[in-house]
Scaffold this motif. Structure first.
Motif, PDB file in Angstrom:
ATOM      1  N   ASN B  61     -13.441 133.742 -92.782  1.00 63.30           N
ATOM      2  CA  ASN B  61     -13.622 133.340 -91.391  1.00 63.30           C
ATOM      3  C   ASN B  61     -12.597 133.992 -90.465  1.00 63.30           C
ATOM      4  OD1 ASN B  61     -15.887 131.876 -91.797  1.00 63.30           O
ATOM      5  ND2 ASN B  61     -14.885 129.878 -91.840  1.00 63.30           N
ATOM      6  N   ALA B 148     -22.785 131.059 -88.811  1.00 61.49           N
ATOM      7  CA  ALA B 148     -22.855 130.168 -89.963  1.00 61.49           C
ATOM      8  C   ALA B 148     -24.253 129.590 -90.176  1.00 61.49           C
ATOM      9  CB  ALA B 148     -21.841 129.038 -89.801  1.00 61.49           C
ATOM     10  N   PHE B 233     -18.551 130.451 -86.505  1.00 65.57           N
ATOM     11  CA  PHE B 233     -18.578 130.211 -87.960  1.00 65.57           C
ATOM     12  C   PHE B 233     -18.509 128.716 -88.285  1.00 65.57           C
ATOM     13  CE2 PHE B 233     -14.337 132.126 -87.030  1.00 65.57           C
ATOM     14  CZ  PHE B 233     -13.532 131.008 -87.214  1.00 65.57           C
ATOM     15  N   ASN B 235     -16.752 126.270 -87.555  1.00 62.17           N
ATOM     16  CA  ASN B 235     -15.508 125.529 -87.717  1.00 62.17           C
ATOM     17  C   ASN B 235     -15.485 124.413 -86.673  1.00 62.17           C
ATOM     18  OD1 ASN B 235     -12.473 125.206 -86.898  1.00 62.17           O
ATOM     19  ND2 ASN B 235     -12.459 126.014 -88.979  1.00 62.17           N
TER      20      ASN B 235
END
Lengths: 267, 275, 330
Positions: B61, B148, B233, B235
């Motif tokens: 990442n 993602a 991504f 997060n």
């Protein structure tokens, strides 16, 4: 009036101009101080989180960091004319004015706009070196000081060479090229970490291509009295800054080709 | 509506096309960003090799974060629009005041055209290099990965648009300060480090000591890099992602209001000086 | 040996072209087309020391290219050029030490420095010895009335004031030749007159050779003994202003105001161009009937209030010259 005295006059003129804008100069100096202080903040953040990197401590990396920043700031202060050559000279046609004067273009360009604000960055570099000295600790005997000065001189030559190359390219591109930031700011970025944390190909670039390792990594090893984990013999470490001067000499060859091109196209 | 927007669209277009011509500059920017990306990734890799457990984000990442950052570097508001400084110096601002336009919007459109034109070719090249070429040559560990998932992708599109709006709003403030102080270098010297640190361009904001997190996550510049990329991504996901978008939008509005206010005051002063 | 010698000078550039619009800009990123521009095709002339020559021609005719080559900034594609025995682009440093250049659109002074500081720096750059510098500077300051401006930063000067300072800056090192590229552009009328007057005195009293390019035909009229007309990179004419005028305008105009109703005139070689109740505009060819003879003929038969011969304005001369030239080429 010889070249050195004329350069002195240029410095005087630059300082007088900056003195007319004290607030701006102060702002700029602070800005440069902040710019580099912030970089070390990034390095510190990483060490704070990870502890160390491949056997190097924060203090040791701080020495790499401090020296390369001092080096770059000095070079940057001396070569502003080359740095902004594309945008301020070629594109605006101001280079014609340079050519209309019976002095070498190089002298006129290094005499252009000598910036006091870089002193802020040099000071900041010195502070980081002091910090590193206490953290490691480093013993500054005369030999170590001599190596440091010699490395800085070679580094200034190297960065000046890069900026001369950048200016040379703007004969073709008109704009000042950001790509050269790869080698200047990017070079500072790369050289503030020890060489052995990088991939193999990258080490080779930094040693033989643009010899940043020769003005930063190897001489700093000599100051830290650490053998090269990559196996370079000890005796060669203090000699490596010579590469910076060689680079500068080659850059000026390219510069002459650029001047010839300008004379045949006018931009 | 179309008629109202026309001059602003024209301002955007003119600037955009002009800058696209600088082919060499685009290639140069691309080369720069590849180099920086490579250095950053190598440095991260060395730290992760030493103590991966300490990291707040996984290495793949961080790699994607780095490439995204390099691809969109030119969207960051780290230097005031050089044309504005030029306009002030040459007195061209006077012309802008003669046009039957809202000056703030006009400059906003121009600056938008400027940063997008600078960023677009580089972003495409970077996507090709880091997203396609690297995996093809067997370096997928170091590649720019796709979002993602579909949810992350959709949210990222919104976050990306807001990131550009926010960036131009910051630049507009910088432009006004440049115009008022007649000193672009000083403004840039202050702006650049602020943007680099607080956007998360230097290192992802979570790498800074944990105690600083509440502040780092709430300040306006987080919307320029940290929020959109972490949405990418996943997060940041779900409610946290929506909060991120709200933060970006809120700060954009605040900065536009501030910029307009500052610009009105600055113009009034220019008028009084007859300049 | 003339001071400036230009023989068969030619200069071409390559410029990038791109198609308009987004598609053009994008394709320009990948591939460029180049077009050859021939700024100078074939130019020859020479200039003796102490002459004052005006270069006239429309935008893109090659005037600026010529000045740049003469001043050593550009290297020609072919042809021979010598200024004071030096080849400017071969021997740039020695050459530029002996010439002065004023570009109307550019400044050679330091924007943020006081005028006097800029002069001092130029004296250092040109290696002018201190007492020669002082003498020369004081002389120029007096001639150009610069005294009250010396302490001001250049950025605060008006265009007219700045131009006067530019002239002084270009002359501090006592050049033998002065190149002026559009020196009066953008100036107000009094400043233009001051510049013209100064250039004339410089040329007459100090014997400085002057080569001037200009769009302002009044500059030419006021200054130049000799005019070179160029177009599309070629020399079209090289002569005095009077000769140029008579070469393109065979005919002259005569305006006559009569004390009574304007008569129907019938004189050989004279044509009535316009007619009002009490005045006539006549066109005549001085080669067939000289002006004094024509005037005598008219006043002998008619009561006349006022009479004057009109020379065609130089703008008209040049425009007509290009017309003739274009049709001749076509």
């Amino acid at each position: 009036m010889n070249a050195l005295r004329l350069y002195g006059r240029y410095v005087g003129a630059s300082l007088r101009v900056q003195a007319q804008y004290p607030a701006a100069t102060l702002l700029l100096t602070t800005g440069h101080l902040a710019a580099t202080a912030i970089e070390i903040l990034g390095v510190f953040a990483l060490f704070h989180r990870f502890g160390q990197v491949k056997g190097w401590s924060f203090g040791e990396v701080a020495l790499f960091y401090g020296l390369i920043n001092i080096t770059f700031s000095i070079a940057d202060m001396l070569t502003r004319g080359f740095d902004v050559f594309g945008t301020d000279f070629v594109r605006t046609g101001a280079f014609d004015r340079v050519l209309l004067r019976p002095r070498s273009a190089t002298l006129q360009l290094i005499g252009y706009d000598i910036r006091l604000s870089r002193v802020g960055r040099i000071l900041q570099g010195l502070v980081v070196v002091v910090l590193a000295t206490n953290l490691v600790p480093i013993h500054w005997n005369p030999a170590a000081v001599a190596i440091a000065v010699w490395a800085v001189a070679g580094g200034v030559a190297l960065f000046a060479g890069i900026l001369v190359l950048q200016a040379t390219i703007s004969f073709w591109t008109i704009e000042s090229l950001e790509a050269v930031n790869v080698l200047t700011y990017g070079g500072v970025q790369a050289a503030q970490y020890p060489l052995n944390i990088y991939a193999d190909w990258f080490r080779r670039v930094l040693t033989f291509g643009v010899p940043l390792a020769c003005v930063a990594y190897y001489p700093v090893l000599a100051i830290l009295k650490r053998p090269d984990p990559l196996g370079a013999p000890d005796w060669i470490l203090p000699l490596t800054p010579l590469a910076g001067f060689a680079f500068l000499a080659l850059s000026f060859l390219a510069w002459r080709a650029g001047m010839a091109r300008y004379a045949s196209t006018g931009s | 509506m179309k008629a109202v927007l026309r001059p602003y669209v024209a301002a955007f277009r003119a600037r955009f096309l002009l800058l696209l011509q600088y082919r060499v500059a685009a290639l140069a920017g691309f080369a720069t960003q590849c180099w920086w990306g490579a250095i950053k990734i190598m440095v991260y890799a060395a730290f992760y090799e030493t103590a991966a457990a300490a990291a707040p984000i996984s290495l793949p990442n961080v790699v994607t974060y780095t490439w995204l950052g390099q691809a969109f570097l030119a969207l960051l508001p780290w230097v005031a629009d050089p044309e504005v400084a030029m306009l002030i110096r040459t007195g061209g601002v006077g012309y802008d005041r003669l046009r039957p336009l809202d000056t703030y919007s006009y400059w906003y459109a121009r600056t938008l055209g400027w940063i997008i034109a600078r960023a677009l070719p580089r972003a495409i090249l970077m996507l090709i290099a880091a997203g396609i070429v690297l995996p093809l040559v067997g370096l997928e560990a170091w590649a720019w990965r796709p979002p993602a998932g579909p949810e992350a992708a959709v949210l990222f599109v919104a976050a990306f648009a807001l990131m550009i709006m926010l960036a131009v709003a910051v630049l507009m403030l910088a432009n006004v300060v440049v115009a008022a102080s007649l000193n672009e270098r000083g403004v840039n010297a202050v702006l650049m480090p602020l943007v680099i640190v607080f956007s998360g361009s230097l290192v992802p904001l979570d790498f800074f000591p944990d105690t600083m997190r509440p502040f780092l996550h709430a300040q306006p510049l987080a919307g320029l890099v940290d929020i959109p990329f972490r949405i990418y991504f996943a997060n940041l996901r779900g409610v946290a992602a929506l909060e991120g978008l709200a933060l970006q939008a809120g700060w954009t509005l605040v900065l536009i209001v501030l910029g307009r206010f500052a610009m009105t005051r600055m113009m009034r002063r220019l008028e009084m000086q007859g300049g | 040996m003339p001071q400036v010698l230009v023989e068969a000078l030619a200069k071409s550039y390559r410029v990038a072209e791109r198609a308009p619009g987004v598609a053009g800009a994008l394709s320009g990123l990948l591939r460029r087309r180049w077009r050859e521009v021939r700024a100078l095709v074939d130019l020859s002339f020479s200039l003796e020391a102490g002459e004052l020559l005006a270069f006239v021609g429309p935008n893109g005719a090659g005037k600026s290219t010529t000045v740049k080559i003469l001043s050593g900034i550009l290297r020609p594609s072919s042809g021979r050029i010598e200024v004071g025995g030096l080849v400017p682009y071969e021997d740039r440093l020695r050459h530029v030490a002996r010439v002065g250049v004023v570009f109307g659109q550019r400044s050679q002074l330091w924007w943020d420095l006081p005028v006097l500081d800029g002069f001092d720096l130029l004296a250092d750059i040109y290696r002018v010895t201190p007492d020669r510098y002082r003498r020369r500077r004081d002389e120029l300051v007096a001639l150009l009335r610069l005294e009250p401006l010396l302490a001001q930063p250049v950025r605060q000067l008006s265009l007219g004031q700045r131009m006067r300072a530019e002239f002084a800056a270009a002359l501090l090192h006592d050049p033998e030749i002065l190149f002026l590229d559009e020196p009066t552009i953008g100036l107000d009328a009094p400043s233009k007159l001051a510049v013209r007057d100064f250039v004339k005195r410089l040329n007459r009293e100090q014997n400085v050779t002057v080569l001037l390019t200009t769009h302002d035909m009044h500059d030419v009229e006021a200054l130049a003994e000799r005019v070179i007309v160029i177009g599309q990179g070629r020399l079209l004419a090289d002569s005095s202003l009077d000769r140029l005028r008579s070469s393109v305008f065979a005919e002259r105009r005569l305006w006559v105001d009569f004390a009574e109703e304007a008569p129907a005139l019938d004189i050989q070689g004279v044509e009535v161009r316009t007619r009002t109740a009490r005045s006539l505009e006549l066109a005549f060819d001085p080669a067939k009937i000289p002006a004094p003879k024509l005037i005598a003929a008219i006043t002998a038969e008619h009561a006349v209030d006022d009479i004057h011969v009109e020379e065609p304005a130089i703008e008209e001369v040049i425009a007509r010259f290009y017309d003739l030239h274009d049709s001749g080429e076509a």
